[in-house]
Design an enzyme around this catalytic site. Structure first.
Site, PDB file in Angstrom:
ATOM      1  CB  SER A 174      -0.612  -6.409  -1.956  1.00 19.63           C
ATOM      2  OG  SER A 174       0.115  -7.238  -1.098  1.00 19.63           O
ATOM      3  CG  ASP A 275       0.355  -3.416   5.729  1.00 15.99           C
ATOM      4  OD1 ASP A 275       0.718  -4.581   5.957  1.00 15.99           O
ATOM      5  OD2 ASP A 275       0.170  -2.982   4.575  1.00 15.99           O
TER       6      ASP A 275
END
Length: 338
Positions: A174, A275
């Protein structure tokens, strides 16, 4: 009389900011998932084939790392076999999490064992107390510490004796994926010899733009990423006055250094099909390809942001378990190839 501090802002479950500048990161979400955000003590003995150790890198700054060492296999010659090094930057929107959290321990102990590599995970400084580029500076400091070990200017037995410093990889989850890009870009301007940066692996990097992408608007939110988390974490971590078009969050944008001007190692960009920020991650991939940088793509079908860190989903859902194994296998193949 003591004035009661007032809540200024919060990110549900994860973080509360008060008017006196203090920050409370005590988990307040569902108690059944709290274990994933709890620290795992280091253990010098091998447990499931991996030993761990916390090391102070710099007494002045307080920079620390966690080292994961895999147990040597019987066929290996202890005197001759050196292990690649994977330098890890944790996620958390630059605002939360620690290198010793269970979610990272579970993933990176598995990766160290599967890749037969030494993993070094950096305890990064957190915003808003330490805004960007503080964690990027920490990542660079950790890389330079590895260089000092490679040059025998300092010594750490778990690395100095067994690490192959000609095969150092950066990996990040991330927001840690953003740090992979930034540290790799800085490293391209440094003399790291005899250390060699062999590759970078940004996993679900937090690449975004000020204007929401289609996937942000259409993909469902996940336990590890919501629109509120994206907005609030970045407002607390980016330099004051910056937008999401900042080069750290948008390296493919016009405000960032041209991608074809950077001396980057080979990269393996890992994305998840579902995502919320997959569109801007793919925009980065296309921009890297256009700039003729060496970048491969690994897509996890049907998965959402940072799915492989969710131990509950891995245990309960066969698809998540299978895709986690596929992700680790893809990373291992990339490390072997480089």
């Amino acid at each position: 009389m003591v004035r009661e501090k007032k809540l200024v802002d919060e990110v549900s479950g994860w973080l509360r900011l008060y008017d006196d500048g203090s920050v409370d990161r005590t988990w307040t979400g569902p108690p059944q998932v709290q274990f994933m955000a709890e620290p795992v003590p280091p253990h010098h003995e091998f447990i499931n084939g991996v030993a761990t150790k916390d090391v102070m890198v710099d007494e002045m700054s307080g920079l620390r790392v966690r080292i994961y060492v895999p147990e040597r296999k019987p066929e290996q010659d202890d005197d001759e076999t050196k292990l690649p090094v994977i330098l890890h930057f944790h996620g958390g929107g630059f605002c939360i999490s620690q290198a010793d959290w269970f979610m990272y321990y579970h993933m990176y102990a598995n990766l160290a064992r599967a890749a037969n590599a030494i993993c070094v995970s950096v305890y990064l400084r957190l915003a808003p107390e330490h805004r960007l580029p503080a964690p990027i500076n920490d990542g660079c400091s950790a890389l330079l510490w590895l260089r000092s070990l490679a040059r025998a200017e300092s010594y750490e037995s778990w690395l100095s004796d067994d690490a192959d410093f000609s095969r150092v990889f950066l990996i990040g989850d991330s927001s840690g994926g953003n740090i992979v890009h930034e540290v790799a870009a800085r490293a391209g301007r440094l003399d790291l010899s005899p250390l060699k940066l062999a590759g970078g692996i940004p996993i679900h990097p937090g690449f975004v733009r000020a204007v929401r992408s289609r996937s942000e608007l259409e993909q469902p939110e996940s336990p590890l990423l919501t629109l509120d988390m994206v907005d609030k974490f970045l407002s607390l971590s980016l330099p004051v006055g910056s937008t999401k078009d900042h080069p750290i969050t948008c390296p493919m944008g016009s405000r960032a250094p041209a991608l074809d001007s950077l001396k980057l190692p080979p990269l393996l960009l890992c994305v998840a099909e579902k995502d919320m920020i997959v569109d801007t991650e793919m925009e980065y991939f296309e921009a890297m390809k256009k700039a003729k940088n060496d970048v491969e793509l690994l897509i996890s079908p049907g998965m959402s942001h940072s799915f492989y860190l969710n131990k509950i989903a891995i245990d309960m859902d066969p698809q998540t378990s299978e895709q986690t194994e596929s992700l680790i296998s893809g990373i291992v193949e990339f490390v072997k190839k480089h």
